[in-house]
Motif scaffolding. Structure first.
Motif, PDB file in Angstrom:
ATOM      1  N   ALA A   1       0.943  -1.190  -0.312  1.00 40.13           N
ATOM      2  CA  ALA A   1       0.449  -0.138   0.015  1.00 40.13           C
ATOM      3  C   ALA A   1       1.012   1.061   0.260  1.00 40.13           C
ATOM      4  CB  ALA A   1      -0.870   0.050   1.371  1.00 40.13           C
ATOM      5  N   ALA A   2       2.248   0.887   0.593  1.00 39.55           N
ATOM      6  CA  ALA A   2       3.117   2.472   0.907  1.00 39.55           C
ATOM      7  C   ALA A   2       3.333   2.386  -0.733  1.00 39.55           C
ATOM      8  CB  ALA A   2       3.927   2.184   1.978  1.00 39.55           C
ATOM      9  N   ARG A   3       3.755   1.857  -1.645  1.00 39.10           N
ATOM     10  CA  ARG A   3       4.507   1.670  -2.447  1.00 39.10           C
ATOM     11  C   ARG A   3       3.501   2.579  -3.704  1.00 39.10           C
ATOM     12  NH1 ARG A   3       7.145  -4.381  -2.919  1.00 39.10           N
ATOM     13  NH2 ARG A   3       9.210  -3.401  -1.075  1.00 39.10           N
ATOM     14  N   LEU A   4       2.162   2.230  -3.573  1.00 37.97           N
ATOM     15  CA  LEU A   4       1.573   2.759  -4.502  1.00 37.97           C
ATOM     16  C   LEU A   4       1.013   4.443  -4.362  1.00 37.97           C
ATOM     17  CD1 LEU A   4      -2.041  -0.451  -4.332  1.00 37.97           C
ATOM     18  CD2 LEU A   4      -0.026   0.745  -5.966  1.00 37.97           C
ATOM     19  N   ALA A   5       1.093   4.072  -2.807  1.00 34.44           N
ATOM     20  CA  ALA A   5       0.420   5.847  -2.436  1.00 34.44           C
ATOM     21  C   ALA A   5       1.965   6.742  -2.841  1.00 34.44           C
ATOM     22  CB  ALA A   5       1.175   5.185  -1.481  1.00 34.44           C
ATOM     23  N   LEU A   6       3.130   5.711  -2.276  1.00 36.79           N
ATOM     24  CA  LEU A   6       4.834   6.933  -3.344  1.00 36.79           C
ATOM     25  C   LEU A   6       3.878   6.911  -5.080  1.00 36.79           C
ATOM     26  CD1 LEU A   6       7.973   4.999  -1.369  1.00 36.79           C
ATOM     27  CD2 LEU A   6       7.264   7.239  -1.501  1.00 36.79           C
TER      28      LEU A   6
ATOM     29  N   ASN B   1       4.467  10.901  -6.420  1.00 38.01           N
ATOM     30  CA  ASN B   1       5.107  11.295  -7.390  1.00 38.01           C
ATOM     31  C   ASN B   1       4.397  11.774  -9.042  1.00 38.01           C
ATOM     32  OD1 ASN B   1       7.381  11.063  -6.005  1.00 38.01           O
ATOM     33  ND2 ASN B   1       7.682   8.737  -6.020  1.00 38.01           N
ATOM     34  N   LYS B   2       3.680  11.070  -8.878  1.00 38.42           N
ATOM     35  CA  LYS B   2       2.582  10.972 -10.698  1.00 38.42           C
ATOM     36  C   LYS B   2       1.728  12.769 -10.151  1.00 38.42           C
ATOM     37  CE  LYS B   2       2.932   6.682 -11.796  1.00 38.42           C
ATOM     38  NZ  LYS B   2       1.217   4.943 -12.438  1.00 38.42           N
ATOM     39  N   GLU B   3       1.667  13.201  -8.978  1.00 37.35           N
ATOM     40  CA  GLU B   3       0.836  14.164  -8.579  1.00 37.35           C
ATOM     41  C   GLU B   3       1.268  15.037  -9.711  1.00 37.35           C
ATOM     42  OE1 GLU B   3      -2.281  16.092  -8.559  1.00 37.35           O
ATOM     43  OE2 GLU B   3      -2.237  13.868  -7.893  1.00 37.35           O
ATOM     44  N   PRO B   4       1.131  16.361 -10.260  1.00 34.92           N
ATOM     45  CA  PRO B   4       2.525  17.327 -10.508  1.00 34.92           C
ATOM     46  C   PRO B   4       2.059  18.650  -9.487  1.00 34.92           C
ATOM     47  CG  PRO B   4      -0.050  17.365 -11.614  1.00 34.92           C
ATOM     48  CD  PRO B   4      -0.099  16.046 -11.058  1.00 34.92           C
ATOM     49  N   ASN B   5       0.850  18.759  -8.870  1.00 37.34           N
ATOM     50  CA  ASN B   5       1.029  20.114  -7.769  1.00 37.34           C
ATOM     51  C   ASN B   5       1.974  19.643  -6.431  1.00 37.34           C
ATOM     52  OD1 ASN B   5      -0.277  21.501 -10.003  1.00 37.34           O
ATOM     53  ND2 ASN B   5      -2.035  20.819  -9.205  1.00 37.34           N
TER      54      ASN B   5
ATOM     55  N   GLN C   1      -6.290  -4.960   7.287  1.00 39.30           N
ATOM     56  CA  GLN C   1      -7.271  -4.250   7.087  1.00 39.30           C
ATOM     57  C   GLN C   1      -6.497  -2.560   7.637  1.00 39.30           C
ATOM     58  OE1 GLN C   1     -10.213  -4.117   7.609  1.00 39.30           O
ATOM     59  NE2 GLN C   1     -10.474  -6.809   6.966  1.00 39.30           N
ATOM     60  N   GLU C   2      -5.211  -2.019   7.859  1.00 34.69           N
ATOM     61  CA  GLU C   2      -4.421  -1.117   7.890  1.00 34.69           C
ATOM     62  C   GLU C   2      -3.880  -0.941   6.713  1.00 34.69           C
ATOM     63  OE1 GLU C   2      -5.141  -3.474  11.947  1.00 34.69           O
ATOM     64  OE2 GLU C   2      -4.105  -4.338   9.920  1.00 34.69           O
ATOM     65  N   ALA C   3      -4.206  -1.101   5.594  1.00 36.57           N
ATOM     66  CA  ALA C   3      -3.234  -0.772   4.964  1.00 36.57           C
ATOM     67  C   ALA C   3      -4.031   0.525   4.275  1.00 36.57           C
ATOM     68  CB  ALA C   3      -3.438  -2.046   3.524  1.00 36.57           C
ATOM     69  N   PRO C   4      -4.985   0.586   4.196  1.00 35.82           N
ATOM     70  CA  PRO C   4      -5.732   2.512   3.601  1.00 35.82           C
ATOM     71  C   PRO C   4      -4.460   3.571   4.743  1.00 35.82           C
ATOM     72  CG  PRO C   4      -7.270   1.211   3.745  1.00 35.82           C
ATOM     73  CD  PRO C   4      -6.018   0.156   3.934  1.00 35.82           C
ATOM     74  N   LEU C   5      -4.254   3.204   6.129  1.00 35.98           N
ATOM     75  CA  LEU C   5      -3.633   3.844   6.947  1.00 35.98           C
ATOM     76  C   LEU C   5      -2.502   3.859   6.607  1.00 35.98           C
ATOM     77  CD1 LEU C   5      -4.493   2.391  10.599  1.00 35.98           C
ATOM     78  CD2 LEU C   5      -5.666   4.219   8.813  1.00 35.98           C
ATOM     79  N   ALA C   6      -1.578   2.753   5.625  1.00 35.51           N
ATOM     80  CA  ALA C   6      -0.166   3.410   5.307  1.00 35.51           C
ATOM     81  C   ALA C   6      -0.204   3.943   4.089  1.00 35.51           C
ATOM     82  CB  ALA C   6       0.889   1.986   4.913  1.00 35.51           C
ATOM     83  N   TYR C   7      -1.041   3.975   3.322  1.00 35.84           N
ATOM     84  CA  TYR C   7      -1.243   4.659   1.734  1.00 35.84           C
ATOM     85  C   TYR C   7      -1.547   6.148   2.478  1.00 35.84           C
ATOM     86  CZ  TYR C   7      -3.444   6.412  -2.282  1.00 35.84           C
ATOM     87  OH  TYR C   7      -3.406   6.422  -3.706  1.00 35.84           O
ATOM     88  N   ASP C   8      -2.714   6.375   3.040  1.00 38.34           N
ATOM     89  CA  ASP C   8      -2.648   7.615   3.681  1.00 38.34           C
ATOM     90  C   ASP C   8      -1.431   8.057   4.448  1.00 38.34           C
ATOM     91  OD1 ASP C   8      -5.327   7.661   2.857  1.00 38.34           O
ATOM     92  OD2 ASP C   8      -6.018   7.893   4.520  1.00 38.34           O
ATOM     93  N   ALA C   9      -1.119   7.529   5.469  1.00 32.81           N
ATOM     94  CA  ALA C   9       0.425   7.971   6.225  1.00 32.81           C
ATOM     95  C   ALA C   9       1.465   8.853   5.005  1.00 32.81           C
ATOM     96  CB  ALA C   9       0.970   6.708   6.544  1.00 32.81           C
ATOM     97  N   VAL C  10       0.976   7.725   3.321  1.00 37.56           N
ATOM     98  CA  VAL C  10       2.792   8.243   3.190  1.00 37.56           C
ATOM     99  C   VAL C  10       1.968   9.826   1.820  1.00 37.56           C
ATOM    100  CG1 VAL C  10       3.482   8.012   0.208  1.00 37.56           C
ATOM    101  CG2 VAL C  10       3.373   6.000   2.412  1.00 37.56           C
TER     102      VAL C  10
END
Length: 871
Positions: free
Chosen positions: A56-61, A65-69, A338-347
C-alpha cells in the motif's frame, strides 16, 4: 522511558561513538526526498502488518510522485526494511536507515513496540516519526514522544466504544484477557479507569506472555461471560482454540476482539503456529464475537485526495497483493490488510507535510535538502506542517490531535456465520452511536454478563406439612376431648386417684406441643422474612413450655410415687397432697421461663439463611443457576443457649427415667396410674434422646428434619394420651355406675368395696385387741387365785396329818395323796375350761370375720397351754 526504550537508547549512543555522521549533501540526488520505512513482515509474533502495508505504501509513492502539484521538482523515495515487530531489530533497522546514505527526512513505522522504541529515540535526531500501524495508548504521551504522529488511531479509542456497548446491552460485569505487551497494558489501564467511571465491574484481569491456557482457564473459574481480549493475531488464534477447549463461547459468552485482524484470521496459519484445533472448531468458537476498530476504510463512495475512491483503492491493492503471491481471490488476505489504507494515507500525509514545509522554507530561501539531524528549525517546520495536515484519504478524514493521534470514528462488527457484519459506528467526539440493528445472538437474545443466580428458598413439602398439621389437629382435638372427659368424670374414683388436675396440665402441654409442630413447618412459604423471627421465638416458647407441662406432670407423679414408697411406709394412711405435684410442675416451668426470657432479651433468635452450592435448573435453556437457601432460627450464641436448654431438659429426662425404673413394680392406691406414667416417661425419654441429636444432624434437609421432629413430638403426645387415659376411658365405659373398677384397672391397689372391707376389718381387729387385753387381765387374776388356793390346800393337809384321824386313814394314804394331787390338777383344769369357753363366746359375740375369730381362738388356746405348763 521504558526498559526497552532505555536499552535501545544506549545502543544508539554506543553506535554514535563508533560511526561518523553523514552529511545530507553526500546522499542521494538533488531532486529526491528520502524517508525511511520500518515494516514488520516476516516475524513469528506480534503484528506482521507490513505484509499488506508495504504494498500500500508503494502504491501511495507512485500516486504521490505522479501528482504534478505535489512536491514539484522532487521525487519521494522510500527506504525500508523488515523489523519483524521486534523492538531490538527495529532499532537496528532505524540505525541502518539513519547512518546509511541518503539522509532521511522522516521515518514511517509500524507495530506498537517498534514505534515506541523508534519514536523515543528519533527525537535525538530531530526526526518526525509517522506510525501507520501503532495503537498503543502510551504513544499519546507528548512528553515522551514529542515528534510522533500516527494515522492509526490509539487503542484507547476503542474503550469508549466498548463502554457504550456495555451500557447498551446492560452489561455491568466484564473480564479482561491481555497479552503482556505495553500497548495492551496501557490500553487495559485506560479501560479500567473508564469502567470505574461507568460503574462496570471488572471481575478479573488475566494476562499471558505466549501461552494463554492458564489465563483462559481462570476466566472459566471466575464465570466470566463478557470478555475483552487484547492481543496480537498470533496470540488470538491460541486464545480462540483454548476458548473452544474450555467451552467459553456460544450463547452464554461474548468476546470483544481487536478489529484490525484480517477477516479470516482464525483460519490462517493454524498448522504453522501449532494450533491443535481444526478450522471448524475455530469457526465455531469465533461465532458471535464482537470487534471494535477505528474506521480504516472510507465508508462513503467519495473521491479521495488521490483521485480514487476507497473501493478503487481496494481493487488496486488486491491486484498488487496477487502479484506478490497472495491468494486474494479465495479470501486469503495477508496480515495488515485492514491497516493498508492507513499506510497509504501515511505516505500522502508525509507528502502533504513536506509540500507545506517547502512553501514555508521557500520564503526563507531554504529547502528540505538543507535538513540535517541537528537542524531543529526545519524539524519544527515539518512538525508544524504535519500537525496541521488534514485531508480525505482512503481511510477517511485524516487529521491529528494535539497528542498526534488520529481522530476517527469507531466501527463495530460481529462475526455472523463466519463473516463480519457491520453493527454500527460510534463517534467518540460527539458521543453518538449509529446502530444498524443487525446483531444476531446465539439463542435469540442478548447474553447475560453473569450467570443469573436465582435464590430459591427450600421449604417444607406442602403435602408433608398438610399431613403433619392434620395429625396435629386431630391430636389437639383428642386432647381437648380428654380434658372434657377428665373434668366430667372427676368424681369417679378411677379419675380421682390419678389426680385429674395433673392430667389436665399434661393435656394442655400436649396441646401446646402439637401446636408447635404446626409452627415448625411454617417457613418462607407462609411467612415473610420480616415476620420469621417471631415464628422462631414462638417455636422455642411453645415447644419448651409444652414439653415442661406434659412431661413435668408425669414426672411429678413418678416423683411422688417414689417419695411415697420410701418415706411413708410407716404410715399407710398417708395421702398424696396435690399441691406438692403442682408445685413441682410450677418449678420446672419457672426454670423454662427464666431461660427463655434471658434468651429472648439478650440474644433473640433471628432468621439465618443457609446457602447451598449452585444447581442447574430442571428445564430451561436460560443461563440460570439456582442457589438453594434454607431458613434457620439461630442467635449469635445459639450453641450456648441450646446447650443450656438441652442440659436442663436432659437432666430432667434422665432423672425421670431413673424414677420410672425405681418405681416400675410399685402400686399405690393414692396414684393409681403410676405404672402407665412410667411407661410414658420411658417412651418420651427414648424419643427425645434420639430426636435431639438426629434433628441437629439433618437440619439441612428440611423435609427429613421436619418429618422426624414432628413425628417424634406427635408420637410422644399420642402415646402419652394412650397410656394414661385409654384405661380410664375403658373403665368408665364398662362401669358407668362406678362398680368394681379395680377388675379393669389393675394399677388401682384397692377398690371401693375392698376399702370398705378393709376398714371393717381394721375396726374389728381393734375391738378384738381390746377384748384380748381384758381376758388377759382376767387370766392373770385367775392365776393369782389358783396360786393362793394351792397354798391354802397344802396348809390344810399338814394340819390334818397331825390330828387323831391319821391312823384310820393310813391304809388309804397313797390313795388320798394321789387323789388330792390329781384332784388339784383336775380342779385347775376344770376352772380354766369354763373361762376359755367364756372368752371364746365373748369374742364370738362381737361378730368378727371367721379368719379373725380363728386367730383370736388360737391365741387364747396358746395362752392357756402356757398356763398349764406353768402349773
Amino acid at each position: 522511558m521504558t526498559s526497552d526504550g532505555a536499552v535501545t537508547f544506549w545502543i544508539f549512543l554506543l553506535c554514535l561513538i563508533g560511526t561518523p555522521q553523514l552529511e545530507g549533501s553526500e546522499a542521494g540526488r538533488p531532486d529526491e526526498l528520502h524517508i525511511g520505512g520500518i515494516f514488520p513482515i516476516a516475524g513469528k509474533g506480534g503484528w506482521q502488518g507490513g505484509q499488506a502495508c508495504m504494498p500500500a505504501a508503494r502504491l501511495a509513492l507512485d500516486d504521490v510522485n505522479k501528482e504534478p502539484n505535489l512536491l514539484p521538482g522532487f521525487k519521494l523515495i522510500l527506504h525500508s526494511n523488515d523489523s519483524e515487530c521486534e523492538p531490538g531489530l527495529g532499532a537496528s533497522v532505524m540505525y541502518n536507515l539513519l547512518y546509511n546514505k541518503p539522509q532521511k527526512l522522516m521515518l514511517l513505522a509500524g507495530c506498537s513496540t517498534v514505534c515506541t522504541t523508534v519514536a523515543e529515540a528519533a527525537k535525538m535526531w530531530n526526526l518526525i516519526v509517522l506510525c501507520y500501524g501503532a495503537s498503543s495508548p502510551a504513544l499519546s504521551d507528548r512528553k515522551r514522544f514529542p515528534t510522533l504522529f500516527r494515522t492509526h488511531p490509539s487503542a484507547t479509542v476503542h474503550n469508549p466504544t466498548r463502554i457504550k456497548l456495555m451500557k447498551k446491552f446492560g452489561w455491568s460485569r466484564v473480564a479482561i484477557l491481555q497479552q503482556a505487551e505495553e500497548v495492551f497494558i496501557s490500553t487495559v489501564e485506560d479501560l479500567e479507569n473508564r469502567c470505574m467511571e461507568a460503574g462496570v465491574e471488572i471481575v478479573t484481569r488475566q494476562s499471558f506472555l505466549s501461552d494463554p491456557t492458564d489465563a483462559v482457564r481462570n476466566l472459566r473459574r471466575q464465570d466470566a461471560r463478557i470478555i475483552v481480549g487484547l492481543f496480537y493475531v498470533v496470540a488470538a488464534r491460541r486464545v480462540l482454540c483454548e476458548m473452544y477447549k474450555q467451552q467459553l463461547y456460544g450463547r452464554a459468552h461474548v468476546w470483544f476482539f481487536i478489529g484490525w485482524y484480517e477477516d479470516n484470521w482464525y483460519e490462517a496459519n493454524l498448522e504453522n503456529e501449532g494450533i491443535t484445533c481444526t478450522v471448524e472448531q475455530m469457526r465455531i468458537a469465533a461465532e458471535g464475537h464482537l470487534t471494535t476498530e477505528a474506521l480504516m476504510w472510507n465508508q462513503n463512495n467519495q473521491t479521495t485526495i488521490s483521485g480514487m475512491t476507497a473501493e478503487e483503492f481496494r481493487h488496486r491493492l488486491n491486484h498488487a497483493l496477487i502479484e506478490e503471491g497472495y491468494d486474494i481471490n479465495h479470501d486469503r488476505y495477508p496480515e495488515g490488510y485492514q491497516e493498508a489504507p492507513l499506510a497509504y494515507d501515511a505516505v500522502w500525509s508525509v507528502a502533504l507535510a513536506f509540500n507545506k514545509t517547502m512553501e514555508r522554507l521557500t520564503t526563507r530561501k531554504k529547502s528540505l535538502r538543507d535538513f540535517t539531524y541537528t537542524d531543529k528549525e526545519i524539524a519544527d517546520d515539518i512538525y508544524s506542517a504535519m500537525n496541521s495536515t488534514q485531508f480525505l484519504g482512503v481511510s477517511g478524514v485524516v487529521a491529528f490531535s494535539s497528542q498526534g493521534d488520529r481522530i476517527a470514528l469507531t466501527q463495530i462488527e460481529q462475526m455472523v456465520n463466519g463473516k463480519y457484519e457491520k453493527l454500527g459506528y460510534y463517534d467518540t467526539q460527539l458521543d453518538n452511536l449509529t446502530w444498524l440493528n443487525t446483531e444476531q445472538w446465539i439463542g435469540g437474545k442478548v447474553p447475560q454478563d453473569r450467570t443469573i443466580v436465582t435464590h430459591v428458598l427450600r421449604t417444607v413439602s406442602l403435602p408433608l406439612f398438610v399431613c403433619m398439621c392434620t395429625i396435629s389437629c386431630c391430636g389437639i382435638f383428642v386432647a381437648f376431648a380428654l380434658i372434657i372427659f377428665n373434668i366430667w368424670n372427676k368424681h369417679r374414683r378411677v379419675i380421682q386417684s390419678s389426680h385429674p388436675v395433673c392430667n389436665t396440665i399434661m393435656l394442655f402441654g400436649v396441646i401446646i406441643c402439637l401446636i408447635s409442630v404446626i409452627l415448625l413447618g411454617m417457613d418462607g412459604r407462609f411467612v415473610s422474612p420480616h415476620e420469621y423471627p417471631k415464628i422462631c421465638q414462638a417455636r422455642a416458647w411453645l415447644l419448651s413450655t409444652g414439653f415442661t407441662l406434659a412431661y413435668g406432670a408425669m414426672f411429678s407423679k413418678v416423683w411422688r410415687v417414689h417419695r411415697f414408697t420410701t418415706k411413708a411406709k410407716t404410715d399407710p394412711k398417708k395421702k398424696v397432697e396435690p399441691w406438692k405435684l403442682y408445685t413441682m410442675v410450677s418449678g420446672l416451668l419457672s426454670i423454662d421461663l427464666v431461660i427463655l426470657l434471658c434468651w429472648q432479651i439478650f440474644d433473640p433468635l433471628q432468621r439465618i439463611l443457609e446457602t447451598f452450592p449452585l444447581e442447574d435448573p430442571v428445564s430451561t435453556t436460560d443461563d440460570i443457576k439456582i442457589r438453594p437457601e434454607l431458613e434457620h432460627c439461630e442467635s449469635e450464641r445459639n450453641s450456648m443457649w441450646l446447650g443450656l436448654v438441652y442440659g436442663v431438659k436432659g437432666l430432667i429426662l434422665v432423672f425421670g427415667l431413673f424414677l420410672a425404673y425405681e418405681t416400675r413394680s410399685i402400686k399405690v392406691k393414692q396414684i393409681n396410674d403410676s405404672r402407665y406414667v412410667g411407661m410414658s416417661i420411658y417412651n418420651v425419654v427414648v424419643l427425645c434422646l434420639i430426636t435431639a441429636p438426629v434433628g441437629m444432624v439433618i437440619a439441612s434437609q428440611q423435609d427429613a428434619s421436619f418429618a422426624f421432629v414432628a413425628l417424634a413430638v406427635i408420637f410422644c403426645c399420642f402415646l402419652s394420651m394412650l397410656l394414661i387415659f385409654v384405661p380410664k376411658v375403658i373403665e368408665v365405659i364398662r362401669h358407668p355406675k362406678d362398680k368394681a373398677e379395680s377388675k379393669y384397672n389393675p394399677d388401682s391397689a384397692i377398690s371401693k368395696e375392698d376399702e370398705e372391707r378393709y376398714q371393717k376389718l381394721v375396726t374389728e381387729n381393734e375391738e378384738l385387741q381390746r377384748l384380748i387385753t381384758q381376758k388377759e387381765e382376767k387370766i392373770r387374776v385367775l392365776r393369782q387365785r389358783l396360786v393362793e388356793r394351792d397354798v391354802n390346800t397344802k396348809g390344810t393337809e399338814l394340819n390334818g396329818a397331825s390330828g387323831p384321824g391319821i391312823g384310820a386313814g393310813g391304809a388309804n394314804g397313797n390313795g388320798n395323796g394321789n387323789g388330792n394331787g390329781n384332784g388339784g390338777t383336775a380342779t385347775t383344769s376344770l376352772a380354766i375350761q369354763p373361762l376359755a369357753a367364756n372368752i371364746i363366746s365373748t369374742a364370738a359375740s362381737a361378730h368378727p370375720t371367721p379368719a379373725a375369730t380363728l386367730a383370736i381362738t388360737q391365741e387364747i388356746l396358746a395362752i392357756f397351754a402356757g398356763i398349764e405348763k406353768i402349773d
